[in-house]
Design a protein around this motif. Structure first.
Motif, PDB file in Angstrom:
ATOM      1  N   UNK A 232       7.431 -31.069  34.139  1.00  0.00           N
ATOM      2  CA  UNK A 232       6.171 -31.783  34.248  1.00  0.00           C
ATOM      3  C   UNK A 232       5.223 -31.173  33.219  1.00  0.00           C
ATOM      4  N   UNK A 233       4.647 -32.007  32.381  1.00  0.00           N
ATOM      5  CA  UNK A 233       3.691 -31.574  31.369  1.00  0.00           C
ATOM      6  C   UNK A 233       2.327 -32.161  31.717  1.00  0.00           C
ATOM      7  N   UNK A 234       1.265 -31.360  31.584  1.00  0.00           N
ATOM      8  CA  UNK A 234      -0.098 -31.824  31.886  1.00  0.00           C
ATOM      9  C   UNK A 234      -1.075 -31.236  30.884  1.00  0.00           C
ATOM     10  N   UNK A 235      -2.146 -31.977  30.655  1.00  0.00           N
ATOM     11  CA  UNK A 235      -3.294 -31.478  29.895  1.00  0.00           C
ATOM     12  C   UNK A 235      -4.526 -31.788  30.731  1.00  0.00           C
ATOM     13  N   UNK A 236      -5.236 -30.757  31.154  1.00  0.00           N
ATOM     14  CA  UNK A 236      -6.408 -30.904  32.020  1.00  0.00           C
ATOM     15  C   UNK A 236      -7.609 -30.197  31.395  1.00  0.00           C
ATOM     16  N   UNK A 237      -8.792 -30.682  31.699  1.00  0.00           N
ATOM     17  CA  UNK A 237     -10.022 -30.103  31.169  1.00  0.00           C
ATOM     18  C   UNK A 237     -10.698 -29.285  32.272  1.00  0.00           C
ATOM     19  N   UNK A 238     -11.002 -28.009  32.006  1.00  0.00           N
ATOM     20  CA  UNK A 238     -11.742 -27.214  32.993  1.00  0.00           C
ATOM     21  C   UNK A 238     -13.092 -27.863  33.294  1.00  0.00           C
ATOM     22  N   UNK A 239     -13.486 -27.874  34.569  1.00  0.00           N
ATOM     23  CA  UNK A 239     -14.756 -28.502  34.948  1.00  0.00           C
ATOM     24  C   UNK A 239     -15.950 -27.911  34.215  1.00  0.00           C
ATOM     25  N   UNK A 240     -15.884 -26.641  33.887  1.00  0.00           N
ATOM     26  CA  UNK A 240     -17.015 -26.016  33.188  1.00  0.00           C
ATOM     27  C   UNK A 240     -17.227 -26.620  31.803  1.00  0.00           C
ATOM     28  N   UNK A 241     -16.227 -27.312  31.245  1.00  0.00           N
ATOM     29  CA  UNK A 241     -16.361 -27.956  29.936  1.00  0.00           C
ATOM     30  C   UNK A 241     -16.740 -29.427  30.027  1.00  0.00           C
ATOM     31  N   UNK A 242     -16.828 -29.944  31.248  1.00  0.00           N
ATOM     32  CA  UNK A 242     -17.199 -31.338  31.463  1.00  0.00           C
ATOM     33  C   UNK A 242     -18.717 -31.428  31.516  1.00  0.00           C
ATOM     34  N   UNK A 243     -19.276 -32.457  30.901  1.00  0.00           N
ATOM     35  CA  UNK A 243     -20.717 -32.680  30.932  1.00  0.00           C
ATOM     36  C   UNK A 243     -21.211 -32.590  32.373  1.00  0.00           C
TER      37      UNK A 243
ATOM     38  N   UNK B 157     -14.684 -27.625  23.382  1.00  0.00           N
ATOM     39  CA  UNK B 157     -14.224 -27.825  24.737  1.00  0.00           C
ATOM     40  C   UNK B 157     -12.800 -27.289  24.827  1.00  0.00           C
ATOM     41  N   UNK B 158     -12.439 -26.772  25.984  1.00  0.00           N
ATOM     42  CA  UNK B 158     -11.088 -26.262  26.203  1.00  0.00           C
ATOM     43  C   UNK B 158     -10.259 -27.265  26.984  1.00  0.00           C
ATOM     44  N   UNK B 159      -8.947 -27.157  26.806  1.00  0.00           N
ATOM     45  CA  UNK B 159      -7.984 -27.942  27.570  1.00  0.00           C
ATOM     46  C   UNK B 159      -6.892 -26.989  28.025  1.00  0.00           C
ATOM     47  N   UNK B 160      -6.470 -27.131  29.272  1.00  0.00           N
ATOM     48  CA  UNK B 160      -5.369 -26.339  29.808  1.00  0.00           C
ATOM     49  C   UNK B 160      -4.116 -27.204  29.729  1.00  0.00           C
ATOM     50  N   UNK B 161      -3.139 -26.736  28.975  1.00  0.00           N
ATOM     51  CA  UNK B 161      -1.908 -27.482  28.745  1.00  0.00           C
ATOM     52  C   UNK B 161      -0.777 -26.703  29.405  1.00  0.00           C
ATOM     53  N   UNK B 162      -0.034 -27.384  30.288  1.00  0.00           N
ATOM     54  CA  UNK B 162       0.998 -26.661  31.035  1.00  0.00           C
ATOM     55  C   UNK B 162       2.334 -27.391  31.023  1.00  0.00           C
ATOM     56  N   UNK B 163       3.379 -26.584  31.237  1.00  0.00           N
ATOM     57  CA  UNK B 163       4.747 -27.081  31.380  1.00  0.00           C
ATOM     58  C   UNK B 163       5.329 -26.371  32.591  1.00  0.00           C
ATOM     59  N   UNK B 164       5.800 -27.142  33.566  1.00  0.00           N
ATOM     60  CA  UNK B 164       6.354 -26.572  34.793  1.00  0.00           C
ATOM     61  C   UNK B 164       7.697 -27.233  35.074  1.00  0.00           C
ATOM     62  N   UNK B 165       8.705 -26.414  35.327  1.00  0.00           N
ATOM     63  CA  UNK B 165      10.026 -26.949  35.661  1.00  0.00           C
ATOM     64  C   UNK B 165      10.021 -27.442  37.097  1.00  0.00           C
ATOM     65  N   UNK B 166      10.562 -28.642  37.301  1.00  0.00           N
ATOM     66  CA  UNK B 166      10.667 -29.214  38.635  1.00  0.00           C
ATOM     67  C   UNK B 166      11.948 -28.724  39.298  1.00  0.00           C
ATOM     68  N   UNK B 167      11.924 -28.589  40.605  1.00  0.00           N
ATOM     69  CA  UNK B 167      13.092 -28.105  41.343  1.00  0.00           C
ATOM     70  C   UNK B 167      14.258 -29.071  41.160  1.00  0.00           C
ATOM     71  N   UNK B 168      15.455 -28.514  41.082  1.00  0.00           N
ATOM     72  CA  UNK B 168      16.649 -29.334  40.951  1.00  0.00           C
ATOM     73  C   UNK B 168      17.594 -28.769  39.902  1.00  0.00           C
ATOM     74  N   UNK B 169      18.792 -29.327  39.823  1.00  0.00           N
ATOM     75  CA  UNK B 169      19.805 -28.788  38.908  1.00  0.00           C
ATOM     76  C   UNK B 169      19.566 -29.149  37.440  1.00  0.00           C
ATOM     77  N   UNK B 170      18.798 -30.189  37.161  1.00  0.00           N
ATOM     78  CA  UNK B 170      18.562 -30.604  35.788  1.00  0.00           C
ATOM     79  C   UNK B 170      17.335 -29.909  35.208  1.00  0.00           C
ATOM     80  N   UNK B 171      17.261 -29.850  33.895  1.00  0.00           N
ATOM     81  CA  UNK B 171      16.107 -29.247  33.218  1.00  0.00           C
ATOM     82  C   UNK B 171      15.004 -30.296  33.075  1.00  0.00           C
ATOM     83  N   UNK B 172      14.344 -30.576  34.203  1.00  0.00           N
ATOM     84  CA  UNK B 172      13.296 -31.586  34.242  1.00  0.00           C
ATOM     85  C   UNK B 172      11.947 -30.890  34.377  1.00  0.00           C
TER      86      UNK B 172
END
Length: 153
Positions: free
Chosen positions: A18-29, A1-16
């Motif tokens: 968002x990290x996520x791990x999601x499963x593509x629907x095609x890999x879900x039963x 099964x695959x997982x999509x793992x992402x890191x996205x910088x949130x708007x603003x002056x600090x280095x903040x």
């Protein structure tokens, strides 16, 4: 099964970030797909219909939600899924040091947005198998290792 793992910088002056791990629907039963929350995950320029780890891992009985809520199953399922999400994220992004992925994570340096599609062991209906050992579970138990993003498609 695959997982999509992402890191996205949130708007603003600090280095903040968002990290996520999601499963593509095609890999879900196939029997579970209609019951999953659909989230669009970005991989490069493409968007892929995906879902949360908790929807993938939940035992079949979970979809009788009135039973899960009455027994306190929702909190336990959420905890186990978040812990596994943290293990997956840390295998790809070692700067994420949290035991559970927070809503946002502050770094002391700037890094680029990134997303990877990596292969892990099948997590469909795996809650009952993984939950008892969640405190000792490691990324290797999920088929991940440090640097696996280098082979990601």
């Amino acid at each position: 099964m695959d997982v999509i793992v992402s890191r996205v910088r949130l708007a603003g002056p600090l280095s903040t970030y968002l990290y996520r791990a999601l499963v593509p629907l095609c890999d879900v039963d196939a029997k579970r797909r209609g019951r999953c929350v659909i989230i669009q995950a970005a991989v490069g320029e493409r968007r892929i219909a995906s879902t949360r780890l908790s929807d993938v891992m939940a035992p079949d009985a979970w979809f009788d939600r009135h039973l899960a809520i009455a027994c306190g199953g929702a909190a336990r399922l959420s905890f186990v899924a978040k812990r596994i999400e943290a293990l997956i994220i840390r295998a790809i992004y070692p700067e994420m040091t949290s035991h559970l992925p927070p809503l946002s994570f502050l770094l002391n340096h700037v890094v680029e947005d990134a997303s990877y599609r990596v292969t892990i062991r099948d997590l469909n209906a795996s809650f009952d198998h993984l939950a008892p050992n969640i405190d000792t579970l490691m990324a290797g138990d999920l088929g991940l290792f440090q640097g696996c993003d280098r082979r990601a498609a």
